[in-house]
Design a protein around this motif. Structure first.
Motif, PDB file in Angstrom:
ATOM      1  N   TYR A   1      31.280  85.648  22.548  1.00 15.99           N
ATOM      2  CA  TYR A   1      29.693  85.256  22.147  1.00 15.99           C
ATOM      3  C   TYR A   1      29.293  84.185  23.030  1.00 15.99           C
ATOM      4  O   TYR A   1      30.120  83.149  23.413  1.00 15.99           O
ATOM      5  N   GLY A   2      28.007  84.008  23.079  1.00 10.40           N
ATOM      6  CA  GLY A   2      26.682  82.979  23.528  1.00 10.40           C
ATOM      7  C   GLY A   2      27.824  81.633  22.624  1.00 10.40           C
ATOM      8  O   GLY A   2      27.740  81.940  21.444  1.00 10.40           O
ATOM      9  N   GLY A   3      27.738  80.804  23.426  1.00 12.85           N
ATOM     10  CA  GLY A   3      28.517  79.503  22.358  1.00 12.85           C
ATOM     11  C   GLY A   3      29.897  79.567  21.981  1.00 12.85           C
ATOM     12  O   GLY A   3      30.288  78.284  20.949  1.00 12.85           O
ATOM     13  N   ALA A   4      30.555  80.585  21.925  1.00 14.30           N
ATOM     14  CA  ALA A   4      32.091  80.890  21.371  1.00 14.30           C
ATOM     15  C   ALA A   4      32.783  79.451  21.643  1.00 14.30           C
ATOM     16  O   ALA A   4      33.580  78.919  21.164  1.00 14.30           O
ATOM     17  N   PRO A   5      32.898  78.987  23.389  1.00 16.04           N
ATOM     18  CA  PRO A   5      33.818  78.034  23.193  1.00 16.04           C
ATOM     19  C   PRO A   5      33.303  76.500  22.340  1.00 16.04           C
ATOM     20  O   PRO A   5      34.301  75.481  22.850  1.00 16.04           O
ATOM     21  N   VAL A   6      32.471  76.402  22.369  1.00 14.31           N
ATOM     22  CA  VAL A   6      31.574  74.927  21.784  1.00 14.31           C
ATOM     23  C   VAL A   6      32.666  74.301  20.849  1.00 14.31           C
ATOM     24  O   VAL A   6      32.949  75.031  19.832  1.00 14.31           O
ATOM     25  N   THR A   7      32.650  72.758  20.450  1.00 12.12           N
ATOM     26  CA  THR A   7      33.506  72.522  19.766  1.00 12.12           C
ATOM     27  C   THR A   7      32.829  70.877  19.444  1.00 12.12           C
ATOM     28  O   THR A   7      32.803  70.468  18.284  1.00 12.12           O
ATOM     29  N   GLY A   8      31.217  71.149  19.979  1.00 11.01           N
ATOM     30  CA  GLY A   8      30.403  69.749  19.033  1.00 11.01           C
ATOM     31  C   GLY A   8      31.451  68.032  19.620  1.00 11.01           C
ATOM     32  O   GLY A   8      30.509  67.198  18.929  1.00 11.01           O
ATOM     33  N   PHE A   9      31.895  68.007  20.960  1.00  8.35           N
ATOM     34  CA  PHE A   9      32.575  66.770  21.055  1.00  8.35           C
ATOM     35  C   PHE A   9      32.490  66.825  22.208  1.00  8.35           C
ATOM     36  O   PHE A   9      32.425  67.298  23.195  1.00  8.35           O
ATOM     37  N   ASP A  10      32.795  65.370  22.940  1.00 15.60           N
ATOM     38  CA  ASP A  10      32.709  65.065  24.345  1.00 15.60           C
ATOM     39  C   ASP A  10      33.327  63.628  24.109  1.00 15.60           C
ATOM     40  O   ASP A  10      34.070  63.399  23.417  1.00 15.60           O
ATOM     41  N   VAL A  11      33.713  63.105  25.720  1.00 14.11           N
ATOM     42  CA  VAL A  11      34.381  62.212  26.289  1.00 14.11           C
ATOM     43  C   VAL A  11      34.710  60.521  24.976  1.00 14.11           C
ATOM     44  O   VAL A  11      34.901  60.506  25.556  1.00 14.11           O
ATOM     45  N   VAL A  12      33.043  60.917  25.422  1.00 14.97           N
ATOM     46  CA  VAL A  12      32.371  59.339  25.677  1.00 14.97           C
ATOM     47  C   VAL A  12      32.099  58.958  23.783  1.00 14.97           C
ATOM     48  O   VAL A  12      32.941  58.096  23.363  1.00 14.97           O
ATOM     49  N   HIS A  13      32.111  60.205  22.714  1.00 18.10           N
ATOM     50  CA  HIS A  13      32.338  59.663  21.655  1.00 18.10           C
ATOM     51  C   HIS A  13      33.169  60.201  20.824  1.00 18.10           C
ATOM     52  O   HIS A  13      33.716  59.538  19.955  1.00 18.10           O
ATOM     53  N   HIS A  14      34.034  60.931  21.343  1.00 18.34           N
ATOM     54  CA  HIS A  14      35.418  61.560  20.699  1.00 18.34           C
ATOM     55  C   HIS A  14      37.196  61.197  21.374  1.00 18.34           C
ATOM     56  O   HIS A  14      36.833  62.028  22.368  1.00 18.34           O
ATOM     57  N   ASP A  15      37.877  60.858  20.616  1.00 22.12           N
ATOM     58  CA  ASP A  15      39.378  61.108  21.344  1.00 22.12           C
ATOM     59  C   ASP A  15      40.100  62.872  20.769  1.00 22.12           C
ATOM     60  O   ASP A  15      39.208  63.745  20.628  1.00 22.12           O
ATOM     61  N   LEU A  16      40.581  63.257  21.859  1.00 21.00           N
ATOM     62  CA  LEU A  16      41.096  64.172  22.146  1.00 21.00           C
ATOM     63  C   LEU A  16      41.968  64.878  20.909  1.00 21.00           C
ATOM     64  O   LEU A  16      42.261  65.822  20.752  1.00 21.00           O
TER      65      LEU A  16
END
Ligand code: SF4
Length: 815
Positions: free
Chosen positions: A287-302
């Motif tokens: 579904y649309g947006g299913a893979p989204v986590t809300g995190f990004d490489v600049v602000h969040h570690d793995l």
């Protein structure tokens, strides 16, 4: 979400968000999620640098020794060769000194040219290509926006990858299944491209958007794949196919080899061109947006990403599946299928795969075909970490086919055997659990727990014990008994409890502290590969307690009548031990010669697997006789038959003394299950021992090759007459005998000039004729796989030149 954090080990880097093809089955552009429309086309340098930093941080935190990064898209080649070079360098520099980088690119191939290949060769980037089979099959979906097919361009690109400067970059082919395509023709087209690996992908679908199926067919995808499976086996499994190998691996207690099936926790994360982290890419199909986590490489570690509920949900193994899957008999191999394929509006991902009937049928049939002895029972955890199916470079297979094989070739055989042994030991544990009342097999369970713990801390210690030839004999013996046992049958407990001795042997060899009850069977407690301890008058079910003491390298054995200390250096009893020490501890003794040390195995309870009785414990005088002859035989092999020495040095680990033959007849044997061991009665002289070792080790090598590759059709039940047997032989017997006699002929070819006089020439003449004749029987039998044909041609290439070597006039006619 509770539970330990599972570190990521794979990252898909979306370096370009657009594509030069318009494939109608693509999940990026043609499915529910349309987020690509708002993303940058090319990943920025800053985002790549941040990603590299996050990877290094994660690898350091979790002590990872390798990280895999796949450059992906869209179509990643649209980024251009120089930009890809920069990205590769940024990633490699970022991980330099932290862990290895396994860097790959996954492309549709149409743009791949010399400029890209040069960059990939210089930067160490492996290349996987999507191709759906033959031209019509591929072009059914993989087209340009104007409707033109892309097959011609893709095959050209693969042709470039197959050329000498780039061949090492060729990682494999990915093929999306379409039922409209002929499966065997697809397989043939892919194999013709000579890939190192093939991956078949089910088309993306969900319960809301189910896959296309012909009316009335529940298992059309399984049928399609099973047609390929049958052909693949008939061809001798010439190339690893990940889906089938994964079913085989998981059936034997090993790891899944693909995200598509299995219970392995997901360790993959995606970074989009804008630097946002996403879950597995194929979720776009749900579904649309299913893979989204809300995190990004600049602000969040793995680590933050790994704790995201959506990612953690894919790391729960069995616990993360719906009730139907948890109760499913093939769940350890299937794992509910690919996560997105389970989605249904309303119940989310708590469903079986929309391909459930296909997966069930496919897994059941592959299991039954490949490993009937292990297909009796399955449990997911814990397990020894079995390794994936092994391959072998063609050059080393050719070396073996010619009759030889050096350290590298033997190394490949040994690695494959190690995986088989690990898998079989795991299968014994899994099959036994639930079949045998717990109390009777308590030592087995404790042994298993210790073994899995050692395997986590020091896997090489487990491997050292599992490398002992008779472990596999024991495991197969147990599986055969368990397969036939009733639920209330406890008589096999003493066999299963042998696992405790195996685990203690691993602990002692690994220098790890451990204490365990080890069963006594037939008057001895066994520590495989180390020795055995006599317990006179023991009753069935009796045990001794073995404890390792890494601080001083000793171990102790507590029996009912005292405690015994055994020193590690000589594996002999401490002189301070009880008075009858000489007769209680019996260490495995070794025959040694320069560059070679081989166990003279007269203690292991499972060594008696040769169809002729193994001798009881040898006296010191007999051991001295073996040692003397062995040293001279090895010297002869090195001086006169040097082509066989590296293989023997790398692969021969044990000799089992057998009872002598009638009237001095020579006796020797090998067992398919006991890789690395040769059994024999001590022959008349060292030259006979050298011949015997060379001859029997051919069977050891070929048995291991047959474990890795299918060389002939096992359904061929015909019998063939060969010169060295009175009775006609089945195809495998002919192959084994011929391979052994290539070496026998070669032995006499050299030895006749240095000893034996006229009879040596006669032996050479006799065996070359007999072997050449058998090679032609094999070549003409019509049941060899293509690999089998190559193997037989290798033998023929060795023997044919010998046919024209001169021998004295009377040698051909001497008996
Ligand atoms: S075969 Fe079906 S029920 Fe069994 S694990 Fe796979 S998806 Fe679940």
């Amino acid at each position: 979400m509770n539970g330990p954090l599972v570190p990521f080990r794979q990252l898909v880097l979306k370096v370009h968000s657009r594509c030069d093809l318009a494939c109608d089955h693509c999940y990026v552009y043609e499915h529910q999620d349309q987020s690509w429309r708002i993303r940058p086309k090319v990943m920025s340098r800053e985002t790549v640098a941040w990603t590299a930093m996050r990877l290094a941080e994660h690898a350091k935190t979790h002590g990872l020794d390798e990280f895999r990064v796949v450059l992906h898209g869209g179509e990643p080649l649209l980024a251009g060769p120089e930009r890809l070079r920069e990205m590769a360098r940024t990633l490699r520099d970022g991980l330099s000194g932290v862990c290895d980088l396994d860097l790959r690119i996954h492309t549709n191939g149409v743009l791949l040219d010399e400029a890209f290949c040069r960059v990939f060769a210089e930067e160490g980037v492996l290349v996987g290509v999507s191709v759906d089979g033959y031209a019509e099959a591929h072009d059914r979906h993989r087209r340009y926006a104007d409707g033109r097919g892309s097959y011609r361009q893709v095959v050209r690109a693969i042709g470039l990858l197959r050329t000498a400067p780039y061949r090492h970059l060729y990682a494999g082919l990915l093929c999306t299944i379409d039922l409209a395509n002929d499966p065997v023709a697809v397989y043939e087209a892919l194999v013709a491209l000579d890939p190192p690996r093939i991956e078949f992908l089910l088309p993306h679908a969900t319960w809301d958007h189910p896959p296309h199926r012909p009316p009335g067919s529940d298992t059309a995808y399984a049928d399609w794949l099973l047609a390929i499976f049958a052909r693949w086996r008939a061809d001798g499994r010439p190339v690893p196919i990940r889906l089938f190998d994964s079913v085989i691996s998981t059936t034997l207690g090993g790891a899944s080899l693909t995200e598509a099936i299995g219970l392995q926790p997901s360790d993959l994360v995606v970074v989009e061109t804008d630097g946002t982290y996403e879950q597995v890419d194929s979720l776009k199909t749900a579904y649309g947006g299913a893979p989204v986590t809300g995190f990004d490489v600049v602000h969040h570690d793995l680590d933050v990403v790994a704790r995201h509920p959506g990612i953690a949900a894919r790391q729960q193994g069995l616990a993360g599946l719906c009730d139907t899957c948890r109760a499913c008999p093939v769940v350890t191999s299937c794992g509910g299928g690919l996560y997105p394929h389970r989605h249904r509006t309303g119940t989310g991902f708590a469903n079986p795969s929309v391909f459930c009937p296909d997966l069930k049928q496919l897994i059941t049939e592959v299991r039954q075909a490949m490993w009937p002895e292990a297909a009796a029972g399955y449990r997911p955890e814990p397990t020894l970490s079995a390794r994936p199916r092994h391959g072998m470079p063609a050059a080393q297979l050719r070396e073996l086919a010619a009759g030889f094989g050096g350290r590298d070739a033997l190394g490949h055989l040994e690695q494959a055997q190690r995986s088989v042994r690990r898998a079989l030991v795991a299968a014994v544990h899994d099959t036994a659990t639930g079949l045998t009342p717990g109390a009777d097999a308590a030592s087995a369970q404790e042994g298993w727990d210790l073994l899995t713990q050692i395997d986590t801390d020091q896997p090489q210690a487990v491997d050292a014990v599992l490398a002992y030839p008779f472990l596999r004999v024991w495991a197969v013996h147990c599986l055969e008994r368990l397969r036939d046992s009733r639920p209330d049958d406890t008589s096999q407990a003493s066999d299963l409890n042998h696992l405790a001795g195996i685990a203690m042997a691993a602990a002692i060899r690994g220098g790890l502290p451990a204490r365990l009850s080890v069963p006594v069977r037939d008057g001895f407690a066994y520590l495989p590969s180390i020795g055995r301890f006599a317990v006179p008058g023991a009753d069935p079910g009796d045990t001794v307690t073995v404890e390792s003491h890494p601080a001083d390298g000793t171990f102790t054995i507590e029996a009912g009548d005292g405690t015994w200390t055994i020193t590690s250096a000589t594996r002999t009893l401490d002189p301070a031990g009880p008075a009858d020490r000489g007769s209680r501890w019996q260490a495995v003794r070794h025959l040694s010669a320069p560059g070679l040390s081989v166990a003279l195995e007269d203690t292991d309870p499972f060594r008696d697997c040769y169809g002729r009785p193994a001798v009881a414990r040898l006296g010191e005088e007999t051991v001295t006789g073996w040692q003397s002859q062995f040293a001279m035989a090895w010297d002869l092999i090195q001086r006169q038959h040097g082509a066989y020495a590296p293989g023997l040095a790398a692969g021969l680990t044990a000799i089992v003394p057998l009872t002598a033959g009638d009237a001095g007849r020579e006796v020797s044997a090998t067992a398919r299950q006991a890789f690395g061991a040769v059994a024999a009665a001590l022959p008349a002289d060292h030259a006979r021992l050298a011949l015997l070792l060379i001859h029997e080790f051919q069977h050891v090598k070929l048995g291991a090759v047959l474990d890795m590759f299918d060389l002939f059709d096992p359904a061929d039940r015909r019998l063939f007459q060969v010169a060295w047997r009175q009775d006609p032989r089945p195809l495998e017997g002919v192959l084994q005998g011929t391979y052994a006699h290539v070496a026998v002929t070669d032995f006499w070819r050299t030895h006749r000039h240095t000893a034996e006089g006229p009879s040596g020439h006669a032996q050479f003449a006799h065996w070359r004729a007999a072997t050449a004749e058998a090679i032609e029987i094999l070549a003409g039998c019509g049941s060899l796989t293509p690999l089998g044909q190559t193997f037989v041609e290798g033998m023929r290439d060795s023997v044919n030149p010998w046919l024209s070597e001169p021998v004295p006039a009377d040698a051909e006619s001497r008996p």
